[in-house]
Design a protein around this motif. Structure first.
Motif, PDB file in Angstrom:
ATOM      1  N   ARG A  22       0.857  -1.259  -0.005  1.00 50.47           N
ATOM      2  CA  ARG A  22       0.035   0.049   0.064  1.00 50.47           C
ATOM      3  C   ARG A  22       0.884   1.211  -0.141  1.00 50.47           C
ATOM      4  O   ARG A  22       1.776   1.362   0.906  1.00 50.47           O
ATOM      5  CB  ARG A  22      -1.003  -0.121   1.103  1.00 50.47           C
ATOM      6  CG  ARG A  22      -1.924  -0.924   1.307  1.00 50.47           C
ATOM      7  CD  ARG A  22      -2.591  -1.327   2.630  1.00 50.47           C
ATOM      8  NE  ARG A  22      -3.416   0.014   2.764  1.00 50.47           N
ATOM      9  CZ  ARG A  22      -4.051   0.445   4.023  1.00 50.47           C
ATOM     10  NH1 ARG A  22      -3.492  -0.132   5.096  1.00 50.47           N
ATOM     11  NH2 ARG A  22      -4.709   1.517   4.041  1.00 50.47           N
ATOM     12  N   PRO A  23       0.656   2.273  -1.049  1.00 52.59           N
ATOM     13  CA  PRO A  23       1.499   3.549  -0.996  1.00 52.59           C
ATOM     14  C   PRO A  23       1.077   4.550   0.064  1.00 52.59           C
ATOM     15  O   PRO A  23      -0.516   4.380   0.436  1.00 52.59           O
ATOM     16  CB  PRO A  23       1.143   3.729  -2.448  1.00 52.59           C
ATOM     17  CG  PRO A  23      -0.258   3.287  -2.696  1.00 52.59           C
ATOM     18  CD  PRO A  23      -0.271   1.863  -2.069  1.00 52.59           C
ATOM     19  N   ARG A  24       1.822   5.328   0.609  1.00 56.05           N
ATOM     20  CA  ARG A  24       1.451   6.328   1.690  1.00 56.05           C
ATOM     21  C   ARG A  24       0.988   7.513   0.749  1.00 56.05           C
ATOM     22  O   ARG A  24       2.010   7.882  -0.063  1.00 56.05           O
ATOM     23  CB  ARG A  24       2.623   6.452   2.419  1.00 56.05           C
ATOM     24  CG  ARG A  24       3.111   5.164   3.234  1.00 56.05           C
ATOM     25  CD  ARG A  24       4.513   5.643   3.947  1.00 56.05           C
ATOM     26  NE  ARG A  24       4.107   6.460   5.081  1.00 56.05           N
ATOM     27  CZ  ARG A  24       3.850   6.459   6.082  1.00 56.05           C
ATOM     28  NH1 ARG A  24       3.106   5.478   6.487  1.00 56.05           N
ATOM     29  NH2 ARG A  24       3.814   7.854   6.997  1.00 56.05           N
ATOM     30  N   VAL A  25      -0.178   7.818   1.186  1.00 50.94           N
ATOM     31  CA  VAL A  25      -0.768   9.033   0.430  1.00 50.94           C
ATOM     32  C   VAL A  25      -1.246  10.432   1.269  1.00 50.94           C
ATOM     33  O   VAL A  25      -1.776  10.057   2.198  1.00 50.94           O
ATOM     34  CB  VAL A  25      -2.280   8.505  -0.386  1.00 50.94           C
ATOM     35  CG1 VAL A  25      -2.740   9.612  -1.280  1.00 50.94           C
ATOM     36  CG2 VAL A  25      -1.784   7.320  -0.936  1.00 50.94           C
ATOM     37  N   LEU A  26      -0.801  11.338   0.816  1.00 56.60           N
ATOM     38  CA  LEU A  26      -1.304  12.770   1.272  1.00 56.60           C
ATOM     39  C   LEU A  26      -2.282  13.456   0.317  1.00 56.60           C
ATOM     40  O   LEU A  26      -2.120  13.683  -0.516  1.00 56.60           O
ATOM     41  CB  LEU A  26      -0.011  13.479   1.473  1.00 56.60           C
ATOM     42  CG  LEU A  26      -0.224  14.926   2.037  1.00 56.60           C
ATOM     43  CD1 LEU A  26      -0.585  14.933   3.405  1.00 56.60           C
ATOM     44  CD2 LEU A  26       1.032  15.716   1.809  1.00 56.60           C
ATOM     45  N   VAL A  27      -3.364  13.496   1.069  1.00 48.86           N
ATOM     46  CA  VAL A  27      -4.353  14.309   0.099  1.00 48.86           C
ATOM     47  C   VAL A  27      -4.506  15.754   0.928  1.00 48.86           C
ATOM     48  O   VAL A  27      -4.594  16.059   1.843  1.00 48.86           O
ATOM     49  CB  VAL A  27      -5.743  13.663   0.452  1.00 48.86           C
ATOM     50  CG1 VAL A  27      -6.886  14.275  -0.243  1.00 48.86           C
ATOM     51  CG2 VAL A  27      -5.712  12.209   0.188  1.00 48.86           C
ATOM     52  N   LEU A  28      -4.491  16.708  -0.089  1.00 46.13           N
ATOM     53  CA  LEU A  28      -4.589  18.338  -0.025  1.00 46.13           C
ATOM     54  C   LEU A  28      -5.768  18.854  -0.391  1.00 46.13           C
ATOM     55  O   LEU A  28      -5.999  18.467  -1.696  1.00 46.13           O
ATOM     56  CB  LEU A  28      -3.200  18.899  -0.389  1.00 46.13           C
ATOM     57  CG  LEU A  28      -1.679  18.328   0.207  1.00 46.13           C
ATOM     58  CD1 LEU A  28      -0.962  19.088  -0.483  1.00 46.13           C
ATOM     59  CD2 LEU A  28      -1.895  18.430   1.691  1.00 46.13           C
ATOM     60  N   MET A  29      -6.566  19.649   0.093  1.00 46.32           N
ATOM     61  CA  MET A  29      -7.488  20.368  -0.365  1.00 46.32           C
ATOM     62  C   MET A  29      -7.157  21.956  -0.546  1.00 46.32           C
ATOM     63  O   MET A  29      -6.997  22.719   0.505  1.00 46.32           O
ATOM     64  CB  MET A  29      -8.700  20.205   0.229  1.00 46.32           C
ATOM     65  CG  MET A  29      -9.868  20.961  -0.403  1.00 46.32           C
ATOM     66  SD  MET A  29     -11.760  20.757   0.421  1.00 46.32           S
ATOM     67  CE  MET A  29     -11.523  21.938   1.679  1.00 46.32           C
ATOM     68  N   GLN A  44      -2.953   4.038   1.622  1.00 42.78           N
ATOM     69  CA  GLN A  44      -2.917   4.421   3.034  1.00 42.78           C
ATOM     70  C   GLN A  44      -2.761   5.852   3.389  1.00 42.78           C
ATOM     71  O   GLN A  44      -1.890   6.437   3.023  1.00 42.78           O
ATOM     72  CB  GLN A  44      -1.550   3.634   3.618  1.00 42.78           C
ATOM     73  CG  GLN A  44      -1.403   3.956   5.359  1.00 42.78           C
ATOM     74  CD  GLN A  44      -0.120   3.319   5.709  1.00 42.78           C
ATOM     75  OE1 GLN A  44       0.580   2.721   5.048  1.00 42.78           O
ATOM     76  NE2 GLN A  44       0.079   3.601   7.025  1.00 42.78           N
ATOM     77  N   ASN A  45      -3.931   6.517   4.115  1.00 45.01           N
ATOM     78  CA  ASN A  45      -3.924   7.908   4.218  1.00 45.01           C
ATOM     79  C   ASN A  45      -2.920   8.095   5.341  1.00 45.01           C
ATOM     80  O   ASN A  45      -2.882   7.604   6.389  1.00 45.01           O
ATOM     81  CB  ASN A  45      -5.334   8.286   4.154  1.00 45.01           C
ATOM     82  CG  ASN A  45      -5.112   9.864   4.430  1.00 45.01           C
ATOM     83  OD1 ASN A  45      -4.718  10.593   4.883  1.00 45.01           O
ATOM     84  ND2 ASN A  45      -6.504  10.402   3.773  1.00 45.01           N
ATOM     85  N   VAL A  46      -1.880   9.066   5.004  1.00 44.02           N
ATOM     86  CA  VAL A  46      -0.876   9.380   6.061  1.00 44.02           C
ATOM     87  C   VAL A  46      -1.538   9.944   7.136  1.00 44.02           C
ATOM     88  O   VAL A  46      -0.693  10.175   8.252  1.00 44.02           O
ATOM     89  CB  VAL A  46       0.482   9.896   5.385  1.00 44.02           C
ATOM     90  CG1 VAL A  46       1.061   8.983   4.416  1.00 44.02           C
ATOM     91  CG2 VAL A  46       0.100  11.281   4.891  1.00 44.02           C
ATOM     92  N   PHE A  47      -2.636  10.948   7.059  1.00 46.78           N
ATOM     93  CA  PHE A  47      -3.361  11.375   8.278  1.00 46.78           C
ATOM     94  C   PHE A  47      -4.765  10.920   8.556  1.00 46.78           C
ATOM     95  O   PHE A  47      -5.611  11.485   8.200  1.00 46.78           O
ATOM     96  CB  PHE A  47      -3.273  12.966   7.623  1.00 46.78           C
ATOM     97  CG  PHE A  47      -1.886  13.663   8.036  1.00 46.78           C
ATOM     98  CD1 PHE A  47      -1.355  13.911   9.092  1.00 46.78           C
ATOM     99  CD2 PHE A  47      -1.063  13.834   6.694  1.00 46.78           C
ATOM    100  CE1 PHE A  47      -0.325  14.393   9.370  1.00 46.78           C
ATOM    101  CE2 PHE A  47       0.205  14.498   6.961  1.00 46.78           C
ATOM    102  CZ  PHE A  47       0.409  14.679   8.118  1.00 46.78           C
ATOM    103  N   PRO A  48      -4.630   9.608   9.175  1.00 47.12           N
ATOM    104  CA  PRO A  48      -6.292   9.036   9.295  1.00 47.12           C
ATOM    105  C   PRO A  48      -6.584   9.769  10.407  1.00 47.12           C
ATOM    106  O   PRO A  48      -5.896  10.497  11.371  1.00 47.12           O
ATOM    107  CB  PRO A  48      -5.938   7.825   9.582  1.00 47.12           C
ATOM    108  CG  PRO A  48      -4.294   7.803  10.315  1.00 47.12           C
ATOM    109  CD  PRO A  48      -3.602   8.745   9.445  1.00 47.12           C
TER     110      PRO A  48
END
Length: 295
Positions: A168-175, A201-205
């Motif tokens: 699973r890649p580590r993912v950062l989502v920005l808005m 994998q969301n790095v900020f759950p």
């Protein structure tokens, strides 16, 4: 004196006639109900749902997005963030729909106009499917609702197959926020939910928050391998802001995502802050970004 057979035949014919008339009456009532509905959609996401279910609308939001052909001549009722209670009241709606994230935008003016909006929860793909199913049942559009949900289910199955057996890649989502930087989207935000469905994998759950304040140090420590930048409002401005931020702040260059050029910009109509009828396509895109080179 009538024979028992003849009497039974007459009774049977009578029952058939009653059944046929009952069916015709029910069909007439359904047809009448359909044409009495006066629905207002105050967000583009709700417009998309209505269009997919082939629902009539008497009010739509002002939006830069392309309006479906069936609604091009429908009354505009203002922006999703600031709908006009007066314009909505003028079209004499039987139902007004918005989304839960904009609930605070409907103030005293709506009460004064005796308008009680329905707020749809669209924070996840599952929420979207539930809304589609419920509205399909409510407005006798079960066939259309099943078709829409089947398309989404197929996209989910495909995404799971692509991610199966892979790390699973580590993912950062920005808005991005026009003129105000950006927020971090957790697994409870819509795009965060797409990441989860795609096997990332969301790095900020978070346990309950959709968005949290950014921290340069925390982002550095998270080592995201993929960065998704949501630009759902004023995309040109937000894209420029993101590009400036990533260029001027040196810590971004230290993230694996930037180093491997796995930074992706997400824009309407495929992506938004709330789930919409582009969910299947959006999930497919996120899935390919997370697991490139696989079918």
């Amino acid at each position: 004196m009538k024979s028992p057979r003849r009497t039974a035949l007459i009774v049977l014919i009578g029952l058939l006639i009653v059944g046929i008339l009952g069916g015709l009456f029910a069909s007439q009532q359904t047809f009448k109900k359909r044409h009495q509905e006066r629905i207002v959609a105050t967000t583009y996401a709700v417009v998309q749902i209505a269009d997919r279910l082939k629902l009539p609308l008497v009010g739509v939001p002002n939006t830069a997005n392309k309006m479906p052909a069936r609604y091009r001549n429908v009354t505009k009722v203002g922006s999703p963030m600031n709908p006009s209670a007066e314009k909505i009241a003028s079209v004499k709606p039987t139902a007004v729909y918005s989304v839960t994230t904009l609930k605070d935008q409907f103030g005293k003016s709506f009460k004064q106009q005796h308008i009680k909006p329905y707020f749809l929860k669209l924070q996840s793909v599952s929420d979207l499917q539930q809304v589609v199913t419920k509205m399909g049942h409510q407005y006798d559009r079960q066939k259309e609702a099943r078709s829409a949900n089947h398309e989404i289910n197929q996209a989910i199955t495909t995404a799971k197959q692509r991610a199966k057996g892979r790390q699973r890649p580590r993912v950062l989502v920005l808005m991005g926020l026009p003129g105000a930087g950006y927020m971090i989207a957790t697994n409870h935000a819509y795009v965060g939910n797409l990441v989860t469905l795609a096997g990332g994998q969301n790095v900020f759950p978070s346990k309950d928050q959709e968005y949290i304040q950014p921290s340069d140090e925390a982002i550095q420590k998270a080592h995201p391998q993929v960065i998704l930048r949501l630009e759902h409002a004023m995309p040109e401005m937000v894209t420029a802001q993101f590009n400036s931020e990533f260029k001027s702040q040196s810590f971004w260059h230290q993230t694996p995502a930037v180093q491997s050029k796995r930074v992706y910009d997400l824009q309407e109509p495929d992506f938004d802050a709330t789930a919409n009828m582009h969910a299947a396509k959006a999930l497919g895109e996120v899935s390919q970004w997370l697991y490139p080179g696989s079918r």
